[in-house]
Design a protein around this motif. Structure first.
Motif, mmCIF file in Angstrom:
data_model
loop_
_atom_site.group_PDB
_atom_site.id
_atom_site.type_symbol
_atom_site.label_atom_id
_atom_site.label_comp_id
_atom_site.label_asym_id
_atom_site.label_seq_id
_atom_site.Cartn_x
_atom_site.Cartn_y
_atom_site.Cartn_z
ATOM 1 N N UNK A 20 -12.756 3.716 -3.356
ATOM 2 C CA UNK A 20 -12.351 2.415 -3.880
ATOM 3 C C UNK A 20 -12.490 1.405 -2.750
ATOM 4 N N UNK A 21 -13.098 0.274 -3.038
ATOM 5 C CA UNK A 21 -13.314 -0.748 -2.019
ATOM 6 C C UNK A 21 -12.671 -2.060 -2.459
ATOM 7 N N UNK A 22 -11.997 -2.707 -1.510
ATOM 8 C CA UNK A 22 -11.310 -3.970 -1.770
ATOM 9 C C UNK A 22 -11.575 -4.948 -0.627
ATOM 10 N N UNK A 23 -11.567 -6.211 -0.932
ATOM 11 C CA UNK A 23 -11.674 -7.269 0.062
ATOM 12 C C UNK A 23 -10.282 -7.849 0.281
ATOM 13 N N UNK A 24 -9.872 -8.022 1.531
ATOM 14 C CA UNK A 24 -8.563 -8.601 1.835
ATOM 15 C C UNK A 24 -8.645 -10.107 1.641
ATOM 16 N N UNK A 25 -7.934 -10.586 0.652
ATOM 17 C CA UNK A 25 -7.920 -12.005 0.287
ATOM 18 C C UNK A 25 -6.627 -12.666 0.761
ATOM 19 N N UNK A 72 -2.582 -10.784 8.226
ATOM 20 C CA UNK A 72 -2.845 -9.353 8.146
ATOM 21 C C UNK A 72 -2.476 -8.865 6.748
ATOM 22 N N UNK A 73 -3.170 -7.841 6.298
ATOM 23 C CA UNK A 73 -2.853 -7.230 5.006
ATOM 24 C C UNK A 73 -1.399 -6.778 5.000
ATOM 25 N N UNK A 121 -3.405 -0.272 12.939
ATOM 26 C CA UNK A 121 -3.582 -1.625 13.477
ATOM 27 C C UNK A 121 -3.609 -2.592 12.304
ATOM 28 N N UNK A 122 -3.381 -3.866 12.592
ATOM 29 C CA UNK A 122 -3.415 -4.866 11.538
ATOM 30 C C UNK A 122 -4.803 -4.976 10.917
ATOM 31 N N UNK A 123 -4.819 -5.214 9.619
ATOM 32 C CA UNK A 123 -6.071 -5.397 8.891
ATOM 33 C C UNK A 123 -6.165 -6.878 8.556
ATOM 34 N N UNK A 140 -11.300 -8.693 5.799
ATOM 35 C CA UNK A 140 -11.761 -7.326 6.041
ATOM 36 C C UNK A 140 -12.056 -6.626 4.713
ATOM 37 N N UNK A 141 -12.900 -5.623 4.793
ATOM 38 C CA UNK A 141 -13.190 -4.775 3.641
ATOM 39 C C UNK A 141 -12.431 -3.463 3.851
ATOM 40 N N UNK A 142 -11.677 -3.061 2.838
ATOM 41 C CA UNK A 142 -10.927 -1.809 2.892
ATOM 42 C C UNK A 142 -11.630 -0.802 1.994
#
Length: 172
Positions: free
Chosen positions: A14-19, A28-29, A66-68, A72-74
Protein backbone atom coordinates in the motif's frame (compact mmCIF):
# COMPACT_ATOMS: atom_id res chain seq x y z
CA UNK A 1 -7.58 -31.14 8.59
CA UNK A 2 -7.52 -27.37 8.18
CA UNK A 3 -7.27 -25.86 4.75
CA UNK A 4 -3.79 -24.54 3.92
CA UNK A 5 -2.81 -21.34 2.15
CA UNK A 6 0.63 -19.98 1.24
CA UNK A 7 1.53 -16.84 3.18
CA UNK A 8 2.53 -15.15 -0.10
CA UNK A 9 -1.19 -15.02 -1.00
CA UNK A 10 -1.68 -12.52 1.85
CA UNK A 11 0.99 -10.08 0.67
CA UNK A 12 -0.12 -6.43 0.50
CA UNK A 13 1.66 -3.33 -0.74
CA UNK A 14 0.00 0.00 0.00
CA UNK A 15 1.42 3.38 -0.97
CA UNK A 16 0.41 6.78 0.41
CA UNK A 17 1.60 10.36 -0.02
CA UNK A 18 2.02 12.42 3.16
CA UNK A 19 -0.27 15.41 2.72
CA UNK A 20 -0.64 18.52 4.93
CA UNK A 21 -3.70 17.10 6.71
CA UNK A 22 -1.60 14.06 7.79
CA UNK A 23 1.08 16.10 9.57
CA UNK A 24 1.71 17.68 12.93
CA UNK A 25 3.00 21.22 13.57
CA UNK A 26 6.56 20.09 12.68
CA UNK A 27 5.36 18.95 9.24
CA UNK A 28 5.97 15.31 10.17
CA UNK A 29 3.46 12.51 9.68
CA UNK A 30 1.36 12.10 12.82
CA UNK A 31 1.96 8.79 14.61
CA UNK A 32 -1.76 8.06 14.80
CA UNK A 33 -2.05 8.44 11.05
CA UNK A 34 0.79 5.93 10.55
CA UNK A 35 -0.94 3.50 12.93
CA UNK A 36 -4.15 3.93 10.95
CA UNK A 37 -2.39 3.14 7.66
CA UNK A 38 -0.59 0.14 9.18
CA UNK A 39 -3.87 -1.22 10.55
CA UNK A 40 -5.53 -0.97 7.13
CA UNK A 41 -2.69 -2.71 5.27
CA UNK A 42 -2.44 -5.45 7.90
CA UNK A 43 -6.23 -5.97 7.92
CA UNK A 44 -6.27 -6.40 4.14
CA UNK A 45 -3.51 -8.99 4.47
CA UNK A 46 -5.47 -10.92 7.13
CA UNK A 47 -8.62 -10.75 5.01
CA UNK A 48 -6.75 -12.10 1.99
CA UNK A 49 -5.53 -15.03 4.05
CA UNK A 50 -8.81 -15.85 5.76
CA UNK A 51 -11.36 -14.69 3.17
CA UNK A 52 -13.29 -13.41 6.19
CA UNK A 53 -14.11 -10.23 8.05
CA UNK A 54 -11.29 -9.53 10.50
CA UNK A 55 -10.94 -7.43 13.63
CA UNK A 56 -7.75 -6.10 15.19
CA UNK A 57 -6.94 -8.01 18.38
CA UNK A 58 -3.54 -6.55 19.26
CA UNK A 59 -0.63 -4.48 18.03
CA UNK A 60 2.90 -5.13 19.22
CA UNK A 61 5.35 -2.37 19.97
CA UNK A 62 5.48 0.18 17.17
CA UNK A 63 8.55 2.38 17.30
CA UNK A 64 9.21 5.32 15.02
CA UNK A 65 12.74 5.40 13.56
CA UNK A 66 12.65 9.03 12.36
CA UNK A 67 10.17 11.72 11.39
CA UNK A 68 8.43 11.30 8.06
CA UNK A 69 8.25 14.63 6.31
CA UNK A 70 5.40 16.26 4.42
CA UNK A 71 5.53 15.17 0.78
CA UNK A 72 7.18 11.82 1.55
CA UNK A 73 5.88 8.63 -0.01
CA UNK A 74 5.05 5.85 2.46
CA UNK A 75 5.08 2.25 1.30
CA UNK A 76 3.59 -0.36 3.63
CA UNK A 77 4.17 -4.08 3.15
CA UNK A 78 2.14 -6.59 5.12
CA UNK A 79 1.92 -10.37 5.12
CA UNK A 80 0.45 -13.04 7.41
CA UNK A 81 3.25 -14.85 9.24
CA UNK A 82 1.21 -17.58 10.93
CA UNK A 83 -2.40 -18.53 11.50
CA UNK A 84 -3.72 -20.16 14.64
CA UNK A 85 -7.33 -21.36 14.97
CA UNK A 86 -9.12 -18.05 14.34
CA UNK A 87 -6.28 -15.57 14.77
CA UNK A 88 -3.52 -14.49 12.42
CA UNK A 89 -0.28 -12.67 13.06
CA UNK A 90 0.59 -10.10 10.39
CA UNK A 91 4.06 -8.61 9.97
CA UNK A 92 4.13 -5.09 8.58
CA UNK A 93 6.93 -2.80 7.51
CA UNK A 94 6.60 0.85 6.58
CA UNK A 95 9.14 2.61 4.39
CA UNK A 96 9.48 6.36 3.90
CA UNK A 97 10.80 7.72 0.64
CA UNK A 98 11.88 11.23 -0.26
CA UNK A 99 11.46 10.90 -4.02
CA UNK A 100 13.19 14.18 -5.06
CA UNK A 101 16.27 13.34 -2.94
CA UNK A 102 16.25 9.64 -3.80
CA UNK A 103 16.40 8.52 -0.16
CA UNK A 104 14.46 5.72 1.48
CA UNK A 105 14.43 4.26 5.01
CA UNK A 106 12.39 1.81 7.05
CA UNK A 107 10.34 3.96 9.38
CA UNK A 108 8.24 1.38 11.22
CA UNK A 109 7.85 -2.34 11.79
CA UNK A 110 5.29 -4.19 13.88
CA UNK A 111 3.24 -7.33 14.32
CA UNK A 112 -0.54 -7.03 14.35
CA UNK A 113 -2.91 -9.79 15.42
CA UNK A 114 -6.30 -10.17 13.78
CA UNK A 115 -9.20 -12.50 14.49
CA UNK A 116 -11.46 -13.71 11.70
CA UNK A 117 -15.15 -13.45 12.58
CA UNK A 118 -18.44 -14.55 11.08
CA UNK A 119 -21.37 -12.22 10.32
CA UNK A 120 -22.38 -12.32 14.00
CA UNK A 121 -18.92 -11.33 15.19
CA UNK A 122 -17.98 -14.78 16.51
CA UNK A 123 -14.44 -16.11 15.87
CA UNK A 124 -14.22 -18.50 12.94
CA UNK A 125 -11.46 -20.89 11.82
CA UNK A 126 -8.90 -19.71 9.29
CA UNK A 127 -6.62 -21.65 6.93
CA UNK A 128 -3.20 -22.72 8.12
CA UNK A 129 -0.43 -20.43 6.83
CA UNK A 130 2.27 -22.19 4.80
CA UNK A 131 5.65 -20.39 4.63
CA UNK A 132 7.81 -21.00 1.58
CA UNK A 133 10.81 -18.65 1.62
CA UNK A 134 13.54 -18.52 4.26
CA UNK A 135 12.22 -15.19 5.58
CA UNK A 136 8.65 -16.54 5.73
CA UNK A 137 9.87 -19.62 7.65
CA UNK A 138 11.81 -17.46 10.14
CA UNK A 139 8.77 -15.26 10.81
CA UNK A 140 6.53 -18.34 11.05
CA UNK A 141 8.82 -20.05 13.56
CA UNK A 142 8.99 -16.96 15.80
CA UNK A 143 5.23 -16.38 15.73
CA UNK A 144 4.39 -18.90 18.46
CA UNK A 145 6.86 -17.25 20.88
CA UNK A 146 5.47 -13.81 20.07
CA UNK A 147 1.92 -15.10 20.56
CA UNK A 148 2.75 -16.62 23.94
CA UNK A 149 4.42 -13.38 25.03
CA UNK A 150 1.32 -11.38 24.02
CA UNK A 151 -0.93 -13.78 25.96
CA UNK A 152 1.30 -13.64 29.06
CA UNK A 153 1.40 -9.83 28.98
CA UNK A 154 -2.38 -9.71 28.53
CA UNK A 155 -2.87 -12.02 31.55
CA UNK A 156 -4.46 -14.72 29.40
CA UNK A 157 -1.62 -17.25 29.79
CA UNK A 158 0.37 -18.01 32.92
CA UNK A 159 4.14 -17.70 32.34
CA UNK A 160 4.70 -21.30 33.51
CA UNK A 161 2.50 -22.46 30.61
CA UNK A 162 4.42 -20.49 27.98
CA UNK A 163 6.61 -23.40 26.85
CA UNK A 164 8.07 -21.59 23.83
CA UNK A 165 9.17 -18.68 26.02
CA UNK A 166 10.59 -20.89 28.77
CA UNK A 167 12.95 -22.46 26.24
CA UNK A 168 14.46 -19.02 25.60
CA UNK A 169 15.38 -18.56 29.26
CA UNK A 170 16.44 -22.05 30.33
CA UNK A 171 20.06 -22.13 31.36
CA UNK A 172 22.16 -25.24 31.04
Amino acid sequence: MRKQKPVKDSFVIMTELVLPNDTNTLNNLMGGRMMHLMDIAAAISAQRHSNRIVVTASVDNVSFQAGIKLGSVITLQAQVTRAFSSSMEVHIEAWSEDVPNGTKFKSNEAFFTFVAVDQSGRPIDVPEAVPETENEVNLYEGALRRRQLRLVLAGRLHPRDANELKALFELE
